[in-house]
Design a protein around this motif. Structure first.
Motif, short mmCIF file in Angstrom:
data_model
loop_
_atom_site.label_atom_id
_atom_site.label_comp_id
_atom_site.label_asym_id
_atom_site.label_seq_id
_atom_site.Cartn_x
_atom_site.Cartn_y
_atom_site.Cartn_z
N THR A 49 0.84 -1.20 0.00
CA THR A 49 0.00 0.00 0.00
C THR A 49 0.88 1.25 0.00
O THR A 49 1.82 1.35 0.80
CB THR A 49 -0.94 0.00 1.21
N HIS A 50 0.54 2.22 -0.85
CA HIS A 50 1.42 3.37 -1.05
C HIS A 50 0.68 4.47 -1.79
O HIS A 50 -0.43 4.29 -2.28
CB HIS A 50 2.63 2.95 -1.88
N THR A 51 1.37 5.63 -1.88
CA THR A 51 0.94 6.69 -2.79
C THR A 51 2.06 6.88 -3.82
O THR A 51 2.74 5.92 -4.16
CB THR A 51 0.60 7.97 -2.01
N SER A 52 2.26 8.09 -4.30
CA SER A 52 3.11 8.28 -5.48
C SER A 52 4.57 7.84 -5.30
O SER A 52 5.10 7.10 -6.14
CB SER A 52 3.07 9.74 -5.93
N ASP A 80 -3.27 3.77 -2.98
CA ASP A 80 -4.45 4.34 -2.32
C ASP A 80 -4.08 5.32 -1.22
O ASP A 80 -4.53 6.45 -1.19
CB ASP A 80 -5.31 3.21 -1.77
N THR A 81 -3.25 4.88 -0.28
CA THR A 81 -2.88 5.71 0.87
C THR A 81 -1.49 5.28 1.32
O THR A 81 -0.88 4.40 0.71
CB THR A 81 -3.92 5.57 1.99
N ASP A 82 -0.99 5.90 2.38
CA ASP A 82 0.37 5.57 2.83
C ASP A 82 0.45 5.65 4.35
O ASP A 82 -0.57 5.76 5.03
CB ASP A 82 1.40 6.49 2.16
N LEU A 83 1.67 5.60 4.87
CA LEU A 83 1.86 5.58 6.32
C LEU A 83 1.50 6.91 7.00
O LEU A 83 1.53 7.00 8.22
CB LEU A 83 3.29 5.19 6.66
N GLY A 84 1.15 7.89 6.21
CA GLY A 84 0.63 9.12 6.79
C GLY A 84 -0.81 8.99 7.23
O GLY A 84 -1.34 9.86 7.94
N TRP A 107 4.01 -1.25 3.68
CA TRP A 107 3.46 0.10 3.56
C TRP A 107 4.61 1.07 3.30
O TRP A 107 5.69 0.95 3.88
CB TRP A 107 2.76 0.53 4.85
N SER A 108 4.36 2.05 2.43
CA SER A 108 5.38 3.04 2.11
C SER A 108 5.04 4.39 2.73
O SER A 108 3.88 4.71 2.97
CB SER A 108 5.49 3.19 0.59
N TYR A 217 11.12 11.73 -15.76
CA TYR A 217 9.96 11.81 -14.89
C TYR A 217 8.72 11.23 -15.54
O TYR A 217 7.61 11.71 -15.35
CB TYR A 217 9.68 13.27 -14.49
N GLY A 218 8.88 10.16 -16.29
CA GLY A 218 7.74 9.54 -16.95
C GLY A 218 6.89 8.78 -15.97
O GLY A 218 6.25 9.35 -15.09
N ASP A 219 6.86 7.48 -16.08
CA ASP A 219 6.03 6.67 -15.20
C ASP A 219 6.66 6.46 -13.82
O ASP A 219 6.02 5.91 -12.93
CB ASP A 219 5.77 5.30 -15.85
N CYS A 220 7.90 6.88 -13.66
CA CYS A 220 8.56 6.75 -12.35
C CYS A 220 8.27 8.02 -11.56
O CYS A 220 8.89 9.07 -11.79
CB CYS A 220 10.07 6.55 -12.52
N ALA A 221 7.33 7.95 -10.66
CA ALA A 221 6.84 9.14 -9.95
C ALA A 221 7.95 9.89 -9.23
O ALA A 221 8.71 9.30 -8.47
CB ALA A 221 5.77 8.72 -8.94
#
Length: 261
Positions: A49-52, A80-84, A107-108, A217-221
């Protein structure tokens, strides 16, 4: 009998020593045998689970899939979401209760470790330990936060080191996100870099980079594609190790050989 005793001791020591996945793990990717990839695909039932920023791992896995390293079918990528999220541990319990065959949870972070207090970091570590106690059959992967350019004097560096020290002392599984960004393949250290991976562009201008790594900065956020690629390699190292792979000739750090007369 002696061999059996040795193997038992080594296995117990491996668990006690934990597992740290960092820039040195990336360099070991090329030595992973096909049997270890196969075992990881068969055994991995993961929830990531992570964001960008955290999507860099999965983008790296996707790049490697283009090269023939198919992602384990049981690896769930939850962007979806992250450790925040203050309820990340509750969300984990909900998912695990609905997926009893799960073997792995990751989790990231996003940027939270750049400003968190010691107490907040300790709360994260305590929640992870609570989950480990409640779900003893699941590997929970701890993470450091991405580089932010503040260098060794910054809050991020201090918080990352706090997580590293805890994991090493307590034999945890750590994916050292920041460490992978901090070193190029030659082992040169870039302590003041950011998640953009400034050294990646220079490296790819002077070396052969993956053919599917063509943009900054393509698909690698937020970052250079080579950074994602290397994190994908590190993720495969993690999955292979957790599935039982032990590189030939290596012994866990705390392994003790029992010699009988």
């Amino acid at each position: 009998m002696l061999l059996a005793l040795f193997l038992i001791l080594v296995a117990g020591s491996a668990q006690a020593a934990g597992l740290v996945v960092d820039h040195t793990s990336v360099g070991t990717f090329a030595t992973i045998p096909q049997s270890a990839f196969t075992a990881a695909r068969q055994k991995t039932v993961a929830w990531y689970t992570h964001t960008s920023h955290g999507s860099q791992l999965y983008q790296g896995l996707t790049m490697l899939a283009d090269e023939g390293y198919a992602i384990p079918p049981g690896f769930t990528d939850n962007y979806d979401t992250d450790l925040g999220n203050a309820n990340w541990d509750t969300l984990t319990r909900t998912w695990l209760d609905a997926h009893p065959a799960a073997t792995l949870v990751m989790w990231s972070w996003c940027g939270q470790l750049s400003w968190m207090s010691d107490a907040e970091v300790d709360a994260y570590l305590a929640k992870m330990q609570a989950l480990e106690t409640e779900y003893p059959g699941v590997d929970f992967v701890y993470m450091t936060g991405h580089l932010d350019g503040s260098g060794p004097s910054g809050t991020l560096y201090e918080n990352n080191d706090r997580i590293r020290a805890f994991c090493r002392t307590n034999g945890k599984v750590l994916f050292d996100f920041a460490d992978i960004e901090s070193y190029n393949p030659d082992g040169t250290y870039f302590p003041d870099g950011s998640d953009a991976c400034e050294w990646c562009q220079t490296w790819c201008e002077g070396h052969t980079c993956p053919t599917n790594c063509t943009t900054s900065y393509g698909d690698c956020a937020h970052s250079h594609c080579f950074n994602c690629y290397r994190k994908g390699q590190a993720t495969w190292y993690l999955l292979a190790k957790l599935a039982g792979w032990n590189p030939a000739g290596t012994v866990p750090v705390n392994a003790t050989l029992l010699l009988l007369e």
